[in-house]
Design an enzyme around this catalytic site. Structure first.
Site, mmCIF file in Angstrom:
data_model
loop_
_atom_site.group_PDB
_atom_site.id
_atom_site.type_symbol
_atom_site.label_atom_id
_atom_site.label_comp_id
_atom_site.label_asym_id
_atom_site.label_seq_id
_atom_site.Cartn_x
_atom_site.Cartn_y
_atom_site.Cartn_z
ATOM 1 N N GLU A 90 0.867 -1.186 0.000
ATOM 2 C CA GLU A 90 0.000 0.000 0.000
ATOM 3 C C GLU A 90 0.897 1.227 0.000
ATOM 4 O O GLU A 90 1.886 1.289 0.741
ATOM 5 C CB GLU A 90 -0.913 0.016 1.224
ATOM 6 N N CYS A 108 4.379 7.980 0.295
ATOM 7 C CA CYS A 108 4.567 7.173 1.503
ATOM 8 C C CYS A 108 4.647 5.711 1.058
ATOM 9 O O CYS A 108 3.697 5.192 0.461
ATOM 10 C CB CYS A 108 3.379 7.419 2.423
ATOM 11 N N SER A 222 9.128 7.367 15.949
ATOM 12 C CA SER A 222 7.768 7.330 16.470
ATOM 13 C C SER A 222 7.848 7.180 17.986
ATOM 14 O O SER A 222 8.086 6.088 18.495
ATOM 15 C CB SER A 222 7.101 6.102 15.832
ATOM 16 N N ASN A 298 -5.507 9.132 14.090
ATOM 17 C CA ASN A 298 -6.501 8.726 13.091
ATOM 18 C C ASN A 298 -7.071 7.382 13.525
ATOM 19 O O ASN A 298 -6.358 6.382 13.470
ATOM 20 C CB ASN A 298 -5.840 8.527 11.722
#
Ligand code: SF4
Length: 371
Positions: A90, A108, A222, A298
């Protein structure tokens, strides 16, 4: 896809060079022993044409994948590439508006199908790790964006499915290919690698960033929590890679000051968004030259948490700035097509994986069951 006619007949057995998985120099070397391929400077010119114009060099066999699904929200485009075994990568093309009104695009890319790290706020984590991608699979995402979707990306971020430091044997060569002047020619300063915070992986990436031509490679980490107690709750890898070790590795990052480390902080209501959390994370980051990038959560499918309110995001940002921490907010794009940060991952593949036969690599450190 346009193909040039081979200049000589191919013998029975040889592996055709794949310009998606090789640098220009590597491709020219591979061509020397491959029948029907161009030689020397001609090989470099053919490599350049392949990446710039999409013309496949004679005698080669690039592992191009067909585009599967394509979903569009505004100018954000999420697309998949079909891999053998019913799997898919993806990728997301994200528009970036510049001050002069023009638009550039950031791609991305995924580095794995699924991910073993188990971050609890992430859709991809729910798939577990299904398969590492090869360098050519990663470069194929750039190639598809440029030549099939029709948007040549200016920037590349390794923030799609997968943890890049869990697959550095493919990610490091892919970065070399993407940055090759005869290939995609994406400047290292326009490439960012985002990691869950694997200290050894950061050191290995840092060795690439120490090489000429790669000094401006960007590192994103992260973090998502002010301390190990909260971090371990939402990121199981913290139990193996605690924040002190992570800080050690980040302080050793060789990037130039302009490419200060980007610290990603997904703001999750009731988990890490309190004023004291903000103070604690700013204190933790004080020894580091970095930018704090606040990302409103999200919600993934069946998320236990909602998205944060606008006022809580603003309050967190204002407090971090008041603490003297250079802080930015990352805009959310593609939430409606599950293309935003932490939302990639195909639930159909996740369901199939449980009965799959041999495509699964197996779960590694940090994996948790989230259902
Ligand atoms: S946030 Fe990144 S590292 Fe964590 S599970 Fe998702 S893809 Fe993997």
């Amino acid at each position: 896809m346009k193909r040039q006619a081979p200049s000589s007949p191919n013998p029975d057995s040889w592996i055709p060079p794949d310009p998606l998985g090789l640098t220009g120099a590597g491709f020219a070397t591979a061509c020397q022993s491959a029948p029907g391929t161009p030689r020397g400077l001609e090989a470099i010119a053919a490599y350049r044409r392949f990446h710039r114009e999409g013309i496949v060099p004679p005698g080669t066999d690039p592992r191009l994948h067909a585009i599967g699904r394509r979903e569009i929200e505004g100018e954000t485009i999420k697309f998949t590439l079909e891999l053998p075994g019913g799997l898919e990568t993806e990728s997301v093309l994200i528009p970036m508006r510049r001050r002069d009104g023009s638009t550039t695009r950031t791609l991305c890319v995924s580095s794995q199908v699924g991910c073993a790290m188990g971050c609890r706020f992430c859709e991809t984590a729910r798939m577990g790790l299904i398969r590492h991608l090869e360098a050519s699979d990663i470069v194929a995402q750039w190639h598809a964006a440029t030549h099939q979707v029709g948007h040549r990306p200016k920037n590349i971020v390794f923030m799609g499915m997968g943890e890049p430091t869990d697959n550095l044997d493919a990610v490091l060569p892919a970065i070399r290919i993407l940055a090759d002047h005869d290939g995609p020619s994406v400047a290292a300063s326009n490439i960012s690698v985002s990691t869950v915070g694997n200290p050894d992986g950061i050191r290995r990436l840092g060795r690439l960033a120490s090489e000429p031509g790669f000094h401006r490679l960007n590192l994103a980490v992260s973090l998502n929590a002010p301390n190990d107690r909260i971090r371990a709750r939402i990121m199981p890898v913290d139990r193996d890679w605690p924040m002190d070790d992570l800080m050690d590795a980040m302080r050793g990052w060789p990037g130039r000051p302009k490419s200060a480390i980007c610290i990603e902080y997904v703001l999750i209501p009731g988990v890490n968004d309190a004023p004291e959390h903000c103070d604690e994370v700013c204190e933790y980051l004080r020894p580091l030259r970095c930018s704090l990038n606040v990302i409103p959560y999200n919600p993934r499918r069946n998320s236990p948490w909602p998205a944060p309110t606008e006022s809580s995001v603003e309050a967190f940002l204002a407090r971090a700035i008041a603490n003297g921490q250079f802080t930015k907010r990352r805009g959310t794009k593609g939430r409606d097509v599950m293309a935003a940060c932490g939302q990639l991952g195909n639930p159909d593949i996740r369901a199939r994986r449980r009965v799959s036969d041999g495509t699964r690599v197996g779960l590694t450190r940090g994996s948790v069951a989230l259902d």
